[in-house]
Design a protein around this motif. Structure first.
Motif, short mmCIF file in Angstrom:
data_model
loop_
_atom_site.label_atom_id
_atom_site.label_comp_id
_atom_site.label_asym_id
_atom_site.label_seq_id
_atom_site.Cartn_x
_atom_site.Cartn_y
_atom_site.Cartn_z
N MET A 1 -21.60 -16.32 -16.43
CA MET A 1 -23.05 -16.22 -16.30
C MET A 1 -23.61 -15.52 -17.53
SD MET A 1 -25.63 -13.93 -15.25
CE MET A 1 -25.00 -12.69 -14.15
N ILE A 2 -24.64 -16.15 -18.04
CA ILE A 2 -25.27 -15.60 -19.24
C ILE A 2 -26.68 -15.13 -18.86
CG2 ILE A 2 -26.11 -16.11 -21.58
CD1 ILE A 2 -23.12 -16.27 -21.47
N GLN A 3 -26.99 -13.91 -19.24
CA GLN A 3 -28.35 -13.41 -19.04
C GLN A 3 -29.09 -13.47 -20.37
OE1 GLN A 3 -28.87 -9.69 -16.57
NE2 GLN A 3 -26.74 -9.50 -17.20
N LYS A 4 -30.37 -13.79 -20.27
CA LYS A 4 -31.20 -13.74 -21.48
C LYS A 4 -32.56 -13.17 -21.12
CE LYS A 4 -28.43 -15.73 -24.50
NZ LYS A 4 -27.89 -14.99 -25.66
N LYS A 5 -33.04 -12.36 -22.04
CA LYS A 5 -34.40 -11.84 -21.86
C LYS A 5 -35.36 -12.83 -22.51
CE LYS A 5 -37.51 -8.10 -23.28
NZ LYS A 5 -37.61 -6.79 -23.92
N LYS A 42 -37.23 -13.80 -12.52
CA LYS A 42 -35.92 -14.33 -12.92
C LYS A 42 -35.87 -15.84 -12.67
CE LYS A 42 -31.97 -13.51 -10.60
NZ LYS A 42 -30.87 -12.69 -10.07
N HIS A 53 -29.08 -16.89 -16.31
CA HIS A 53 -30.13 -16.10 -15.64
C HIS A 53 -31.11 -15.67 -16.71
CE1 HIS A 53 -27.81 -14.79 -11.76
NE2 HIS A 53 -27.95 -16.11 -11.88
N ILE A 55 -34.14 -13.67 -17.60
CA ILE A 55 -34.95 -12.57 -17.09
C ILE A 55 -36.30 -12.65 -17.79
CG2 ILE A 55 -35.08 -10.07 -16.72
CD1 ILE A 55 -32.64 -11.51 -15.40
N ARG A 74 -39.08 -6.83 -27.83
CA ARG A 74 -37.85 -6.36 -28.47
C ARG A 74 -36.65 -6.72 -27.58
NH1 ARG A 74 -38.95 -1.05 -28.97
NH2 ARG A 74 -37.64 -0.54 -27.17
N GLY A 75 -35.66 -7.34 -28.19
CA GLY A 75 -34.47 -7.71 -27.43
C GLY A 75 -34.57 -9.06 -26.77
N GLY A 165 -23.52 -18.05 -28.17
CA GLY A 165 -22.89 -16.74 -28.00
C GLY A 165 -23.55 -15.91 -27.02
#
Lengths: 165, 664
Positions: A1-5, A42, A53, A55, A74-75, A165
C-alpha cells in the motif's frame, strides 16, 4: 500500500467539496475549512496490484479575501487544480495559484480538473483555453461531481505523473 | 681522501663503496635504511586507513560501556545480530540454550503463573465489585445513557491514565507510518488523523509564528491529552487519557530516538510505502501504557465480597423461608395461642390487649412487681421462641393470696419467732413473740399493705423486760405525778390520785399495752369524783318541810328553795367542767297519817312543787325527776307531832354520770 499526500486547490466555490463529499471518505466536517483552512479526506484506489491511499488535503477555496496557505502543500506528491467550468475567472485563479505553489514548493505533479462538466449550457471555458493549457504541458480533465465523470481518472492521471517509488 | 681511517670504523666494518651515479642512494640506504622501512609501513597503514582488530580489541570493552551509558543505540544495533545468533544456536543445537536458561526458567514460569492468577483474581474481584456495587449500577446507567460499551465506562472510571493510541507520522508529508491502538479503544482512520494533525501543526506555526524548531507539544481536550514528540524526520503522537506521569514522556522520547536510529534511511527515502515501519511497531506498542486505580478497586472489592456474601445469605434465607413459610406460620400461630393461654394463667400477670403489627405481636398488660417477667419463665420462653413479641407492662398489685402474703412478709420483715398467716378474708394473723417496737410498727404498717384488711396480734407476745414494759406503760398512759405505777406479773397496779378522765383512759388502754394484761386501781383516788361529792353532799343536805296535808312549804321554809338552787347551780357548774351530767331526783315525803293514795298524791305534789321552784330559779338544763315516796321513807320515827312535821318534807338525790364514758 502506497500513501500519497495530495492537495486539492482552486478558487472559492469551484466544487472541490462536492467532489470530496461524493467520491472520497472523510471523518472531518466542513467547519475545518473555515477554522484551520484545510480538511483531510482519503481516496483509496487500486492501480494494478498496488493499493493507493491518497490523503487529500482539501484546502479552503481562494477568493479575494483569502489566499490558500501554500505551506500546506509541503510534502505533497501532487495536487488537483480545480476550476469551475461555468466561471472563466476561476481558471485565472487556478493559474495564479499554480504559480504560487511552484514558488513555494517547486514543480510537483498536478492535474487541472474542470468541474461541473454536466452543466454544458453554462460552460464558459473555450476550447482555446484547453489548447493553451496543453501547450503549457499541463494535464487537464473535465469532471462532474454530480455524475462522477472524470473524478477517478483525475486521481489516476495524477498518480501516473508521480515519479516511481 | 686518504686510506687512513679518520674515525673508529675498522676495515671489517668499513662502509660499502659508493658506486658512481647511485652512490648517494646507496649511502642513504646505509644511513637510514631501517627507519625508512618503518616509515614505509606507517605510510602504507595511513594510506589504507584500515581499522585493525588488535586496535579495536584494546578499546572495545570501554567503548561498549561508554555508549551503553549514553543511549540504547548500541543495544538496538546489536539486537539483530544477537537475535540471529540465538536463532542459529537453537537451530544447530537447542540443548546448549536450554541448559543455559534452565536455572532461570523455573522461577520465571512460577512468577508468570502467580501474576496471571493474581491478575485473574483481581479481574474477578473487579467484575464483582463493578457489577454488584452501587457504583457499578451507576456505570451501567451511564453506559445505557451515553450509548458507550459498559467496558469502556468501567475503564474510564477505574483508569488512572491510559495511552490509547500512538501515531508515528512522517514529518514532511504528514503521512502515517505506524499506528497502534490500545485494546478496546475505538480508533478513527489513522491516515486521516495524521494528515489533520500535521495540518493543525502547520496551521499553528503559520498562524502564530515561531522558530523552525518550535512546534506543538501538547494539546489538551477534556480528559485527553495529545502528546507530540518531534523528531528530525518523524513525529510520535500519543493520545493519553487521564493524568499520565511525566516519566512516560521519556518512554516516548526514547522510542522516537530508537526509531530514528533504526529507520534513518527508510525515513529519509520515504515515498509513501509504510511497510518497512512494521519492524519498529513494538516501540509504539511499548508506549501503550496504562495504570489502574488498583487500591480503590481492591478496597471496594472487599466491601463487595461482604455485600455479596450477605446478599447470598439473605437470598438463601428468603428462599428457605418462602418454602416453609406456610408451615412455619401455622406452627407459630399455634404456639402463640398456647403461649397466651399460659400467660393468662400466670399469677400476678394480666394480659389486657394483643395486636399483630406486621408480624410483631404487641402485648400490653399488668404485672405485679413480685411476679417474674413471664417471658423469662422457661415454659413461656420455650413456647414463644422465634415469635417476635413486644411487651408493654404496667405495674399493679395482685390480690392473689400468694402475692399479698409475700408482700406483707417483705414489708413487715418479721423476726424468725413470728409466723404470719393470711386467711381468705385478708386478715393477717401474727403469732409468736416479738419486740414491742416491731409490734407497734406492724400495727401501723399492716393497714397500708394492699390486700391486708386487718392485722391480728392477739397471739403475739411482746417479749420485752418488765422495766421496758413499765416504761412503755408510763409513756403510753402518761400518768400525773400523783400516780405511781407498778408491774407485777403482767398486772399493772396504779396508786395515788388522779382525775376521773385519766382513770377512765388508763383503764381502757393499759390492757392493750404489750406485756400488760390486767389493770388494777384499788389504790387510786378519783379526785374529780371527790370534788363533786362535796357539791353533791351540799345539795343533798337540803330538805323543805310542808304544812300538813298541803303542798305549801311550812312557815320559815321560804329561804330553803333559793339555797337549794344555789347549791345545785354550783354542782352543775363543777360537774360540767369535768364532763359529768347531773340528774336530781326530788322525793316527796308525807307523814303516816291519812290514806296511802292521798299521801302518794301529796308526796308527788310536794316533789313537783320543789322542781317547779328550782326551774323558776333558773335550773333548767338538768334532768329533775319528781318521785312521790309517801311515808315509806320517813326521816325518823313518828313518835311525836314534831316527828311527823319533820317527815312532811322533800329530799334530794343527786345522780352523777360521766358523759364521755357513756359515749365511749
Amino acid at each position: 500500500m502506497i500513501q500519497k499526500k495530495i492537495c486539492m486547490v482552486g478558487a472559492f466555490a469551484v466544487g472541490k467539496t462536492s467532489l470530496v463529499a461524493r467520491f472520497v471518505e472523510s471523518i472531518f466536517s466542513e467547519k475545518y475549512h473555515t477554522t484551520v483552512g484545510v480538511k483531510i479526506a482519503k481516496k483509496a484506489l487500486n492501480v494494478g496490484d498496488q493499493e493507493w491511499h491518497l490523503i487529500l488535503w482539501d484546502l479552503a477555496g481562494e477568493d479575494e479575501f483569502l489566499q490558500i496557505r501554500t505551506s500546506y502543500l509541503r510534502g505533497s506528491a501532487g495536487y488537483l487544480l480545480v476550476v469551475d467550468g461555468t466561471r472563466r475567472a476561476t481558471l485565472d485563479t487556478a493559474v495564479s495559484i499554480q504559480q504560487r505553489i511552484v514558488d513555494a514548493v517547486g514543480p510537483i505533479p498536478f492535474v487541472v480538473l474542470f468541474n461541473k462538466s454536466d452543466l454544458t449550457n453554462e460552460w464558459e471555458i473555450a476550447n482555446d483555453a484547453f489548447e493553451g493549457l496543453s501547450h503549457k504541458g499541463w494535464s487537464w480533465l473535465k469532471a462532474s461531481a454530480k455524475t462522477g465523470e472524470g473524478v477517478d481518472e483525475a486521481f489516476l492521471t495524477l498518480i501516473a505523473k508521480m515519479p516511481e517509488g | 681522501m686518504s686510506d687512513t681511517p679518520t674515525n673508529g670504523i675498522t676495515e671489517t666494518a668499513r662502509p660499502p663503496q659508493i658506486p658512481n651515479g647511485d652512490g648517494w642512494g646507496e649511502l642513504r640506504n646505509l644511513l637510514i635504511g631501517p627507519e625508512r622501512s618503518q616509515l614505509d609501513q606507517l605510510q602504507a597503514r595511513l594510506d589504507a586507513l584500515r581499522v585493525y582488530p588488535e586496535d579495536v580489541s584494546q578499546v572495545l570493552a570501554e567503548a561498549v560501556h561508554l555508549r551503553s551509558s549514553q543511549d540504547k543505540q548500541l543495544t538496538n544495533a546489536l539486537l539483530p545480530s544477537v537475535e540471529e545468533a540465538l536463532r542459529a544456536s537453537v537451530q544447530r543445537n537447542p540443548r546448549v540454550l536450554v541448559d543455559t536458561l534452565f536455572p532461570m526458567m523455573g522461577p520465571a514460569i512460577r512468577k508468570a503463573i502467580t501474576v496471571a492468577l493474581r491478575s485473574m483474581l483481581d479481574s474477578l474481584n473487579s467484575s464483582l465489585a463493578i457489577s454488584l456495587s452501587l457504583r457499578g449500577l451507576k456505570w451501567h446507567w451511564e453506559a445505557f445513557r451515553t450509548g458507550k460499551p459498559f467496558a469502556e465506562v468501567v475503564l474510564l472510571h477505574t483508569l488512572s491514565y491510559r495511552v490509547e493510541q500512538v501515531f508515528l507520522i512522517h514529518k514532511e508529508t504528514g503521512l502515517l507510518l505506524q499506528h497502534v491502538i490500545a485494546e478496546s479503544v475505538i480508533g478513527q482512520d489513522g491516515e486521516m488523523i495524521s494528515g489533520m494533525l500535521t495540518a493543525i501543526q502547520d496551521f499553528m506555526r503559520d498562524s502564530f509564528g515561531g522558530a523552525e524548531g518550535e512546534s506543538l507539544d501538547t494539546v489538551e481536550y477534556g480528559d485527553r491529552t495529545l502528546w507530540i514528540e518531534q523528531g528530525p524526520q518523524a513525529i510520535l503522537a500519543g493520545v493519553v487519557w487521564g493524568n499520565a506521569p511525566r516519566e512516560l514522556k521519556i518512554v516516548f522520547q526514547e522510542a522516537l530516538e530508537s526509531i530514528h536510529f533504526e529507520m534513518r534511511e527508510a525515513l529519509g527515502s520515504f515515498q509513501g510505502d509504510a511497510s518497512p515501519f512494521t519492524a519498529i511497531r513494538h516501540y509504539l506498542e511499548g508506549c501503550l501504557q496504562e495504570q489502574f486505580r488498583t487500591e480503590e478497586t481492591r478496597r471496594s472489592a472487599r466491601g463487595v465480597w461482604l455485600i455479596s456474601a450477605a446478599l447470598l445469605l439473605a437470598l438463601g434465607a428468603w428462599g428457605f423461608s418462602l418454602m416453609r413459610s406456610h408451615q412455619v406460620f401455622k406452627q407459630a400461630q399455634q404456639r402463640w395461642e398456647a403461649c397466651l393461654s399460659t400467660l393468662r394463667t400466670q399469677p400476678g400477670t394480666v394480659v389486657l390487649t394483643v395486636e399483630n403489627r406486621h408480624g410483631t405481636y404487641v402485648l400490653s398488660g399488668l404485672l405485679d412487681p413480685l411476679a417474674p417477667e413471664p417471658f423469662t419463665l422457661p415454659a413461656v420462653a420455650r413456647m414463644c421462641a422465634d415469635i417476635d413479641v413486644s411487651r408493654q407492662w404496667q405495674t399493679y398489685y395482685a390480690l392473689h393470696p400468694t402475692f399479698v402474703a409475700e408482700r406483707a412478709r417483705r414489708a413487715l420483715d418479721p423476726p424468725d419467732t413470728v409466723v404470719l398467716d393470711l386467711d381468705n378474708q385478708g386478715v393477717l394473723h401474727a403469732t409468736g413473740t416479738a419486740s414491742y417496737q416491731w409490734i407497734l410498727e406492724v400495727q401501723k404498717l399492716a393497714r397500708v399493705i394492699p390486700g391486708i384488711t386487718q392485722l391480728q396480734t392477739e397471739q403475739l407476745v411482746a417479749v420485752d423486760r418488765p422495766e421496758q414494759i413499765l416504761a412503755r406503760a408510763q409513756a403510753t398512759l402518761t400518768p400525773p405525778s400523783t400516780v405511781t405505777l407498778r408491774l407485777d406479773n403482767e398486772v399493772l397496779y396504779a396508786s395515788g390520785e388522779a382525775p376521773h378522765r385519766w382513770l377512765v383512759e388508763a383503764r381502757k388502754r393499759a390492757p392493750t399495752i404489750p406485756g400488760i394484761k390486767w389493770w388494777r386501781e384499788e389504790q387510786m383516788v378519783d379526785t374529780t369524783l371527790k370534788a363533786l361529792t362535796v357539791f353533791k353532799d351540799e345539795v343533798e343536805k337540803y330538805s323543805l318541810r310542808f304544812v300538813k296535808g298541803t303542798v305549801r312549804p311550812d312557815t320559815g321554809q321560804e329561804m330553803v328553795l333559793p339555797k337549794i338552787s344555789t347549791a345545785v347551780r354550783q354542782l352543775v357548774d363543777a360537774a360540767s367542767a369535768v364532763h359529768y351530767s347531773v340528774q336530781i331526783e326530788v322525793l316527796g315525803h308525807t307523814d303516816k297519817t291519812g290514806s296511802v293514795e292521798e299521801n302518794l298524791r301529796l308526796a308527788q305534789g310536794r316533789a313537783e312543787y320543789v322542781i317547779a321552784g328550782l326551774r323558776s330559779q333558773g335550773i333548767t338544763e338538768i334532768n329533775l325527776t319528781a318521785v312521790g315516796a309517801g311515808w315509806r321513807q320517813p326521816l325518823q320515827g313518828e313518835m311525836t307531832e314534831e316527828d311527823r312535821a319533820l317527815n312532811r318534807r322533800t329530799s334530794l338525790k343527786v345522780i352523777l354520770t360521766d358523759t364521755l364514758e357513756e359515749k365511749g
